[in-house]
Scaffold this active site. Structure first.
Site, PDB file in Angstrom:
ATOM      1  N   LYS A 205       0.862  -1.187   0.000  1.00 10.07           N
ATOM      2  CA  LYS A 205       0.000   0.000   0.000  1.00 10.07           C
ATOM      3  C   LYS A 205       0.894   1.231   0.000  1.00 10.07           C
ATOM      4  CE  LYS A 205      -2.435   1.051   3.658  1.00 10.07           C
ATOM      5  NZ  LYS A 205      -3.528   1.323   4.604  1.00 10.07           N
TER       6      LYS A 205
HETATM    7  C1  5RP Z   1      -3.748   4.729   8.947  1.00 10.94           C
HETATM    8  C2  5RP Z   1      -3.537   3.901   7.758  1.00 10.94           C
HETATM    9  C3  5RP Z   1      -4.674   3.810   6.817  1.00 10.94           C
HETATM   10  O1  5RP Z   1      -4.962   2.455   6.568  1.00 10.94           O
HETATM   11  C4  5RP Z   1      -4.268   4.420   5.480  1.00 10.94           C
HETATM   12  O2  5RP Z   1      -3.612   5.641   5.691  1.00 10.94           O
HETATM   13  C5  5RP Z   1      -5.520   4.639   4.616  1.00 10.94           C
HETATM   14  O3  5RP Z   1      -6.351   5.562   5.262  1.00 10.94           O
HETATM   15  P1  5RP Z   1      -6.510   7.038   4.641  1.00 10.94           P
HETATM   16  O4  5RP Z   1      -7.134   6.885   3.280  1.00 10.94           O
HETATM   17  O5  5RP Z   1      -7.406   7.775   5.616  1.00 10.94           O
HETATM   18  O6  5RP Z   1      -5.122   7.597   4.568  1.00 10.94           O
HETATM   19  O7  5RP Z   1      -2.500   3.290   7.522  1.00 10.94           O
HETATM   20  O8  5RP Z   1      -2.656   4.637   9.767  1.00 10.94           O
END
Ligand code: 5RP
Length: 292
Positions: A205
């Protein structure tokens, strides 16, 4: 270990050439995995589109009660019909989400910081493989802090989870953290995503950036894109569209869904882009029609 002298700038990403080692799987990098791993990944990535809408609500693991997630028990179930994968902590899942659901689970297993810390890069593996097995997790999410003070510790965390994941056939999701000091450039994301993928994760991710298709081409496992801070819906949909067009196999949005005034319709609009080939403009029209 190669030395850092005379480094040449990588430039041949062959972005128009499909990944060459699919090996009969529709999931990038899965050719060498065993049946159980591929089964878990097929729960996350839709076999028809090859993509996923992952809904992130794991923010509480360091943010506490986040705006829009004050009541997980109310917010998350409403969105479940429109998403493919739940990304949450074991505490949130066990207490607030009915177990009787057919959604994939991306289980947040690293932890260690809070909003009271300036440096969020020091985490530990907080959830062991046994509990990931108990929760029937389809992947285990580990934050990595490439370039930060906690880099080594985070890569040690990641390696431990990857090792346990291979032992019990549960995929690992390597999460690229972007701290305030980390540049959100393709140069940084190419480095971070490739390090994580070479460590042995099954999916990564990261965030959308310029030259995103090169970040995707250089990463031998599927990339899902985090939404980041809340944007106007039109901008978030454009970012989602550009991510999919750039080769991401899904979005993992949190704030751009749960902080929207129309979270359900926003999740639906994201799904149109991810699974039905909508453009951002078509998805925005869908969203605007749906909320009126
Ligand atoms: C929070 C995370 C979230 O899973 C990731 O950031 C996705 O959330 P957003 O779209 O709000 O950033 O790792 O620590």
């Amino acid at each position: 270990m190669a030395d850092k002298d005379g480094l040449k700038i990588a430039k041949d990403y062959h972005v128009s050439e499909p990944f060459a080692n699919m090996g009969g799987s529709y999931i990038k990098g899965a050719a060498g995995l065993d049946w159980g791993m591929r089964k878990h990944l097929s729960h996350i990535f839709d076999p028809k589109s090859g993509n996923t809408v992952m809904f992130a609500f794991d923010h509480g693991y360091f943010m506490g009660s986040t705006a829009g997630l004050e009541r997980l028990d109310i917010v998350v179930p409403k969105l479940m019909p429109y998403i493919d994968c739940l990304m949450g902590t074991r505490g949130a899942l066990r207490t607030c989400i009915p177990a009787e659901n057919r959604k994939a689970v991306a289980l947040r297993v690293s932890s260690g910081s809070s909003m009271l810390n300036d440096d969020l890069s020091h985490e530990v593996v907080a959830v062991d493989i046994e509990d990931a097995i108990r929760m029937n997790a389809d992947c285990m999410a580990v934050q990595t802090f490439i370039g930060a003070d906690g880099q080594l510790q985070s890569l040690d965390n990641l390696s431990r989870v990857i090792n346990a994941g291979f032992k019990y056939s549960i995929p690992t999701l390597g999460v690229v953290a972007v701290g305030k000091d980390m540049e959100r450039t393709d140069r940084y994301f190419k480095l971070a995503t490739r390090i994580i993928a070479e460590m042995g994760v099954q999916m990564v991710k990261t965030y959308y950036c310029d030259n995103f298709e090169e970040v995707v081409a250089a990463c031998p496992v599927p990339i899902v894109v985090a939404g980041g801070k809340k944007l106007p819906e039109a901008e978030a949909l454009t970012m989602a569209y550009r991510s999919i067009q750039g080769g991401a196999r899904g979005l993992d949005m949190g704030r751009n869904i749960f902080q929207s005034d129309h979270a359900v319709e926003m999740a639906q609009a994201i799904g149109k882009i991810v699974h039905e080939g909508f453009t951002d403009k078509e998805a925005l029209e869908f969203y605007q029609d749906a909320i009126h």
